[in-house]
Write an enzyme that holds these catalytic residues in place. Structure first.
Site, PDB file in Angstrom:
ATOM      1  N   SER A   1      -5.735  -2.535   3.093  1.00 21.20           N
ATOM      2  CA  SER A   1      -5.834  -2.829   1.727  1.00 21.20           C
ATOM      3  C   SER A   1      -6.381  -4.219   1.572  1.00 21.20           C
ATOM      4  O   SER A   1      -5.585  -4.894   0.642  1.00 21.20           O
ATOM      5  CB  SER A   1      -4.695  -2.514   0.643  1.00 21.20           C
TER       6      SER A   1
ATOM      7  N   ARG B   1     -12.107 -11.265   3.914  1.00 22.21           N
ATOM      8  CA  ARG B   1     -11.209 -12.239   3.532  1.00 22.21           C
ATOM      9  C   ARG B   1      -9.972 -11.784   3.362  1.00 22.21           C
ATOM     10  O   ARG B   1      -9.837 -10.459   2.822  1.00 22.21           O
ATOM     11  CB  ARG B   1     -11.591 -13.124   2.282  1.00 22.21           C
TER      12      ARG B   1
ATOM     13  N   ASP C   1      -6.655   1.236  -0.303  1.00 22.94           N
ATOM     14  CA  ASP C   1      -5.604   2.049  -1.078  1.00 22.94           C
ATOM     15  C   ASP C   1      -6.256   2.493  -2.372  1.00 22.94           C
ATOM     16  O   ASP C   1      -5.893   3.597  -2.690  1.00 22.94           O
ATOM     17  CB  ASP C   1      -4.541   1.036  -1.163  1.00 22.94           C
TER      18      ASP C   1
HETATM   19  C1  GLC Z   1      -5.922  -6.995  -2.883  1.00 22.50           C
HETATM   20  C2  GLC Z   1      -6.602  -6.528  -1.810  1.00 22.50           C
HETATM   21  C3  GLC Z   1      -7.593  -5.008  -2.219  1.00 22.50           C
HETATM   22  C4  GLC Z   1      -6.310  -3.904  -2.628  1.00 22.50           C
HETATM   23  C5  GLC Z   1      -5.455  -4.506  -3.659  1.00 22.50           C
HETATM   24  C6  GLC Z   1      -4.312  -3.743  -4.000  1.00 22.50           C
HETATM   25  O1  GLC Z   1      -6.758  -7.069  -4.235  1.00 22.50           O
HETATM   26  O2  GLC Z   1      -7.895  -7.244  -1.845  1.00 22.50           O
HETATM   27  O3  GLC Z   1      -8.194  -4.565  -1.108  1.00 22.50           O
HETATM   28  O4  GLC Z   1      -6.910  -2.796  -2.837  1.00 22.50           O
HETATM   29  O5  GLC Z   1      -4.975  -5.884  -3.133  1.00 22.50           O
HETATM   30  O6  GLC Z   1      -3.532  -3.390  -2.937  1.00 22.50           O
END
Ligand code: GLC
Length: 500
Positions: free
Chosen positions: A180, A195, A233
């Protein structure tokens, strides 16, 4: 949580500890505390700083829509609008056994999901807590740790009582990897980390294919798995929620991070028009909306506390939207306000406050507890401040802290509503209405968060805002990842892979 209204009792904290609490009757005379009026004056100041008017919200929605559009037109924009190569909605008939590995912001989870079709499933799972060191160490070590946990899980769940493997020789279990963090994808089983977010900083990982790095760890531990899909996610949540309720059109995570996914028409994803994907197809987009307004800081109302949170973070300038909303930051925002009032000599005069002066000690879970304190004397808040920070508070101060938590939590919910409204507006979902599958600790545990998002949607859209409802999502990283693995397998079986 049992709290007596008579001045003593015990509460169970999010950490699992039980804490005894007692009200002090002479506190106000013992120490120099701020008066009720002083606290009320301060509160007014913070009210104006943290309150978002409906008009301001509508302006944010417009800017948000422009950013979404730009991200779809061109690669490498601030809101990257990542094509996920998850094509269209699940049919609900997907079935089979799948492994899912979920590397989120706080935990690592391994699941075995059995999809039974008709929107039904069963799941077994194990969770492991990630340490701060692991988040900053070498990236490959982090993936090795994932593989180690996966090995333990497979050894436990796929052997009989004598320890003999239940797998056929050479059998590979299909695995969906929920990673995620923002990754550019050109295929579903590949992803280059743009990143780290959410305080992660593992070295030698940004810019690399994390799916490939994880495959190396799988090989190292000789695991009987085939990683079939790398997913976010939010994408998993979108698909899992639609599997059980097809009215779901958008998914949002409100946890350590904040982000959304939705289903877009391929013809409107201009930046991938050259891939030869049919214009009639649809593809899930991982918005990575936490990055909205990053670097430029043109549209979001940031207070000086937000600016400190940003500038002292490991990624200054980045994730501007997320830093105003997600669970990783809300406690810190409140702590910074308290510290300012300590410095100004308004709070805790004559008391040792060093425990409150450590960054990130004030957890967002405390805001939830403060807002849900059921007692007149706010015993829960007494408990938090005495137990964790060794300071005494008066009722007026506790009321102030609770009101402040409310302002910060409410602003987070209303900003989230702006993001949802931007997607709803873009896709034209307002009249027919839709469900928004929502998950994450903030959504699930913060009292009133969902109601505040709904109020925000009504402030943006008027009465029609009622057509858009958030609902507690199905487990995206487990069930969603399994469904996506099944959908991918089905495409592969009919020769639609990578993406023709
Ligand atoms: C951050 C991550 C993203 C993820 C979110 C929730 O924003 O960059 O990829 O979906 O957290 O976990």
């Amino acid at each position: 949580m049992v709290v007596s209204r008579r001045g003593s009792g015990s509460i169970t904290l999010p950490t699992g500890q039980t804490m005894a609490i007692h009200t002090r009757t002479h506190e106000e005379e013992d120490l120099p505390h701020a008066t009720k009026k002083t606290m009320a004056d301060h509160l007014r100041k913070y009210e104006s700083l943290f309150t978002l008017t409906p008009q301001r919200m509508r302006m944010i929605v417009e800017a948000f829509k422009d950013s979404l559009e730009l991200g779809l037109q061109k690669p490498k924009q601030i809101v990257p609008m990542i094509p996920t190569f998850v094509f269209g909605w699940p049919t609900g008939t997907e079935s089979g056994d799948f492994l899912a590995l979920d590397l989120g912001g706080t935990n690592l989870r391994v699941c075995l999901v059995t999809l039974q079709g008709e929107g039904k499933f069963e799941m077994t799972q194990t969770k492991y807590r990630l340490t701060e060191e692991q988040k900053q160490d070498e990236g490959q070590k982090l993936f090795d740790f994932c593989a180690e946990c996966l090995k333990t899980f497979i050894d436990t769940n796929f052997t009989d009582e004598d320890g003999t493997s239940l797998l056929k020789p050479g059998e590979l279990l299909p695995l969906g990897f929920t990673f995620s963090y923002p990754c550019y994808q050109t295929r579903i089983d590949h992803g280059e980390l743009i990143r780290w977010t959410k305080g992660f900083g593992a070295k030698n990982t940004e810019g690399r294919d994390v799916a490939e790095m994880f495959r190396q760890s799988i090989e190292k531990y000789q695991l009987p798995v085939a990683m079939t899909a790398l997913i976010n996610d939010t994408t998993g949540t979108l698909i899992a929620s639609h599997y059980v309720n097809p009215k779901t059109k958008i998914a949002v995570i409100f946890g350590t991070g904040c982000n959304a996914a939705y289903m877009e028409n391929v013809k409107d994803i201009e930046k991938i028009n050259d891939l030869g994907i049919s214009e009639k197809d649809q593809m899930a987009i991982n918005c990575e909306w936490g990055a909205f307004d990053s670097f430029e800081h043109e549209h979001l109302p940031r207070t000086k506390y937000d600016i400190i949170v940003d500038e002292t973070s490991n990624k200054p300038g980045e994730q501007a939207f997320e830093k105003l909303i997600s669970g990783r930051y809300l406690g810190e925002i409140l702590r910074l306000v308290i510290c300012e009032l300590i410095d100004e000599g308004v709070l805790f005069l004559g008391q040792e406050t060093y425990k409150l002066e450590i960054p990130y000690v004030f957890e967002t879970a405390f805001l939830s507890l403060m807002e849900s304190d059921p007692t007149d004397e706010l015993l829960m808040i007494i408990g938090i401040f005495t137990h964790f920070f060794a300071v005494e508070t008066t009722l007026a101060e506790r009321q102030f802290f609770r009101a402040l938590a409310m302002l910060i939590g409410r602003r987070a919910a209303r900003l989230s509503a702006c993001g949802i409204a931007a997607i709803v507006g873009r896709m034209g979902y307002l009249d027919e209405g839709c469900l928004v599958g929502a998950d994450g600790s903030l959504y699930n545990k913060y009292p009133g968060f969902a109601d505040r998002v709904h109020e925000g949607l009504i402030d943006v859209f008027g009465e029609k805002g009622n057509n858009i409802k958030t609902v507690h999502a199905e487990d995206g990283s487990g069930v969603g990842s399994a469904i996506i693995a099944a959908m991918t397998k089905a495409r592969r079986d009919v020769g639609l892979y990578p993406h023709v």
